[in-house]
Structure formats: C-alpha cells, structure tokens
Design an enzyme around this catalytic site. Structure first.
Site, short mmCIF file in Angstrom:
data_model
loop_
_atom_site.label_atom_id
_atom_site.label_comp_id
_atom_site.label_asym_id
_atom_site.label_seq_id
_atom_site.Cartn_x
_atom_site.Cartn_y
_atom_site.Cartn_z
CG LEU A 182 -0.63 -0.31 2.56
CD1 LEU A 182 -0.12 0.91 3.25
CD2 LEU A 182 -1.85 -0.87 3.28
CB ALA B 231 11.62 14.24 -14.13
CB CYS C 20 8.58 2.41 1.26
SG CYS C 20 7.31 2.06 2.48
#
Ligand code: UDX
Length: 443
Positions: A164, A263, A271
């Site tokens: 998630l 970009a 994470c």
C-alpha cells in the site's frame, strides 16, 4: 460501499496485528471491515490510548472513519500482547524495520515480536510477516519462536508483503494489483486465502523467501524507474529537451507504462530509500553486488543538490534571500516527513544562509520537529502569505492545493518572480507569460 468492503460471510478469523503504524493500523481497520475480529497491539501505550479516543497517529485519508466505524465491534486496540496473542488464530507482524547506519534493515522489533509470540503461544497460530523485510527473515522468525517457545505447539510462518501507498492506503488494501502469499504449508495457504477471499485480485502463492524478495524487488524497481527518468531529465536540461514529453511518449509503450515516470526532486518516504538500501545490503551479503541500485540511490541524492544549485545559478548569493518552500511531506496526501526530499533541500538552503518560509497543508507540525521556527525558518498555512516578499518559490511537493494557486496574485507580492518547480507541476508557458523566471526539472 465497494463490494470488497462488505462484511464477510464465511469464516471470521481472530486476527492480531502487531504494530499500529501505517501498515498495521490500516491493515487492522481493513481486516475488521472485511468482517474479521481484529485486535491491533502496540507497545506504545500513549498511541493506543489516543487511537481509542479516535485520534489517529498519522494523516491518511479515510482511516479515521474506518476505525470509528469498526472500533469496539470488530476492531480493538490494546497494549497487552500476551492476551491478544493467546486469543488469536492469525498474527500479522507489522512493526517497523528502520534502516541502520550501514543500510541494513534493523530487525530487532521483528525478533522481539517473535520472542513474545513464543512466550505466549498456546495453540496453533499462523504468524504472517507483513513488514518489509530482507529475504530469509521468515526463517529467522521461525527459528526464534522455536528457540523461545514455552510450550510445544504447531505453528506456521508465512509472508504477506504489503504494497500500500501512503495517502491511498485504504484503496490499495481493497483494490490491490496483486496479493502475494509466501507459505510453507497447505494449512497456512488456506487460512490466508480465506482471510482475503472478498478481495478480487490476482493471488500469487510462493515460498516465503520468494514472497519477501518480491517486495524488495518491486520497490527497488519503482525507485529505479524514478531515478532513470530523473537522469533523463538531467540530459534534457543539458540538451534543451522536455522530459515531460519524453516520459509521456515513453509511457505510451505498454512495456514501459506511464506510472512512476515523473521527474522531480527525487523519491522519499519511509519505503523507497530504506528498501533500496536494504536490498543492496542483503544482495551483497548473499554474494551479489547490486551496482545498478547503488546508482539509483546516487542519482536520487544528486537530484536534490542539483535542484538547489539551479536556484543558486539564478539568485547567485543565497544568504539572506527569502525562499518559500511549498510542500514538505515526501508526497501529497500524507503528513509523513520521513526521508522527505524537502529535508535535504531545506538543509542545503539553510547552510547557505537563506531565509525560509515553509508551507505544507498537512505536515507543518511534523516538519517543526525537524526545523524549529527561528530566525531562518518561518511556517505558513497559507501559501499566498508564504510567498510574500520572497526571491524565489520552490515547489517541492505537488499538493493539489498548490496547483491552482493564482500565480498573478503571487507575482505581485514577491520581491523577485522566480519559480523553481521541483515537480514540473506548474504550467511553464503560463508562468513565463506572467513574467516569472521558471526553473523546471528537465524542461
Ligand atoms: C511505496 C510503494 O508505492 C508502495 O507500493 C509500497 O508499499 C511502499 O512504498 P509510498 O512510499 O507510499 O509507497 O509512496 P509512492 O507513492 O510510491 O511514492 C514514493 C516516492 O516517489 C515519493 O517521494 C514520490 O514523490 C516519488 N515519485 C513517485 C516520483 O518522484 N516520481 C514518480 O513518478 C512517482
């Protein structure tokens, strides 16, 4: 209400989720919504007390409502591990695996939970790793439980990595691209399939090592995509090309896909940075030097420094120049400041003596824990106020609140009309027409 959120009609499992962080709390509320009986435990009593009073420990759209709806019915929160573990059939481990200084994942909380389970195991349990962990952690969990178990009982270990995204966590739980379960026994497979039976998604059943590796490989690949387009953006800057058009055209190729080709000032959050590092570390430990990922990390670090350098090229001396930083969280729709690109960018500017007006719709409070209000740092809720009297606006996080800003009004209040658009969010031609100098990323 979505189909997947309807109450379960089959077996309702007694689930204990260990950890009330982003993954644990969201999974607890969603398992409860699916009809299972859930207790979410965390050793931070203050956090548990606050959740019990309806105050969530982080900002995540929809989580307050989902917890409120299920609390006291299918969903309970507790800081008592012993009883919660003993009463559950399935235990999901969702504690943090923060990075250590050498880049490896700190698995001490995982070991701690495994040892606690060992002390309290009283009947068959399925113990499922949900935290992102290096490959072979499941085996270590198993060994730890065997080492410390008070009572000889059968148990299974499994891996069920969570994919998630913050800000879309509840949607991602109910509508995932895939569910991965790594198991060692038919019994564990059956239980996990039943737990998720209401969710319509491809189910990939593997061994535990493979499931753990899928998570690291997925996050590292996404980070690679971002660093790739950021490297292309640098070439676009040098060659006078437009990276937005490059990524649009690249993304039309189905084999490439348009996602994660924007970009910007680089990836952040809890994470990608830590998972890339941990994957490099575990690969090295296993005997493979993952140099590609070393470059992914390097490109990401350089991206932030380059952004500041470009502002410097325009403003020359940054000392005492006033700069508005719009967006502090690592991405929109979260108040999460962990490894946010804004932190490095702000530090670069502070070192040069710039005066900063910081503004974020959700994370000013979190940011204040890192950058205290003072001579060089001021906080604003209102972006128009933040831009007043500034020599430059740096757009660092693409909140929708910033997208529709009245640039004409902003220009009137600025000392010098310079926009450094770190997410290529503003309409460049429009900004230039209004009289702004415009710095984009690769365009
Ligand atoms: C990520 C994964 O997407 C998720 O599957 C996993 O479970 C946890 O890690 P999250 O950290 O919530 O989720 O954020 P994500 O939306 O993936 O964005 C990560 C970072 O990449 C952000 O800083 C974002 O700004 C940046 N990003 C993303 C880009 O710079 N360009 C892009 O094109 C996409």
């Amino acid at each position: 209400m979505a189909k997947s959120e309807k109450k379960a009609t089959g077996k309702r499992y007694k689930i204990c989720v260990v950890g009330a962080g982003h993954v644990g709390l969201v999974a607890s509320a969603c398992f409860a919504e699916l009809g299972h009986k859930v207790v979410c435990v965390d050793n931070n009593k203050q956090k548990i007390n606050r959740i019990n009073k309806g105050r969530m420990p982080f900002y995540e759209p929809g989580i307050d409502e989902l917890v409120k709806k299920n609390i006291g019915k299918n969903l309970n929160f507790s800081s008592s591990f012993a009883g919660s573990i003993a009463r559950s059939e399935v235990i999901f481990i969702a504690v943090g695996t923060p990075p250590k200084s050498d880049g490896s994942a700190d698995l001490s909380s995982i070991e701690n939970v495994a040892a606690t389970i060992a002390r309290n195991i009283n009947s068959y349990k399925l113990i499922v790793g949900k935290s992102t962990v290096p490959v072979q952690t499941g085996q270590k969990i198993k060994e730890t439980i065997k080492r410390y178990e008070k009572k000889k009982v059968t148990f299974d270990v499994a891996s069920n990595p969570e994919f998630l995204r913050e800000g879309k966590a509840i949607y991602d739980f109910f509508y995932p691209d895939r569910i991965v379960i790594g198991i060692e026994s038919k019994r564990a497979e059956k239980i996990l399939k039943e737990i998720y039976r209401k969710i319509k998604a491809p189910l990939i059943v593997t061994d535990i090592n493979t499931a753990e590796l899928i998570k690291h490989a997925s996050n590292s690949f996404l980070a690679t995509k971002i660093s790739f387009i950021n490297a292309v953006a640098r070439i676009c800057d040098l060659a006078g090309a437009d990276v937005k058009k490059v990524s649009l055209a690249m993304g039309k190729d189905k084999r490439i896909g348009k996602e994660f080709l924007d970009a910007g000032v680089g990836y952040g959050g809890f994470c990608f940075p830590k998972d890339v590092e941990a994957f490099i570390y575990i690969s090295q430990k296993l005997g493979y030097s993952f140099d590609l990922l070393r470059q992914v990390k390097k490109i990401n670090d350089i991206q932030k420094a380059t952004f500041v350098e470009r502002v410097k090229e325009y403003l020359w001396i940054l000392k005492r120049k006033r700069i508005a930083i719009l967006g502090l969280s690592f991405k929109p729709d979260t108040d999460d400041m962990r490894f946010a690109p804004s932190i490095d960018i702000i530090n670069f500017f502070l070192k040069e003596g710039a005066m900063l007006n910081l503004c974020d719709p959700q994370s000013n409070l979190e940011a204040k824990k890192i950058f205290k209000t003072g001579r060089q740092v001021k906080y604003f809720r209102n972006p128009y106020r933040a831009c007043e009297g500034c020599d430059c606006i740096c757009l660092v996080t693409e909140w929708k609140e910033f997208k529709d800003l009245d640039l004409k009004k902003i220009k009137r209040s600025m000392k010098y009309p310079l926009i450094a658009d770190g997410r290529n969010m503003f309409d460049k031609d429009k900004a230039i027409k209004l009289g702004f100098e415009y710095i984009g990323v690769g365009r």
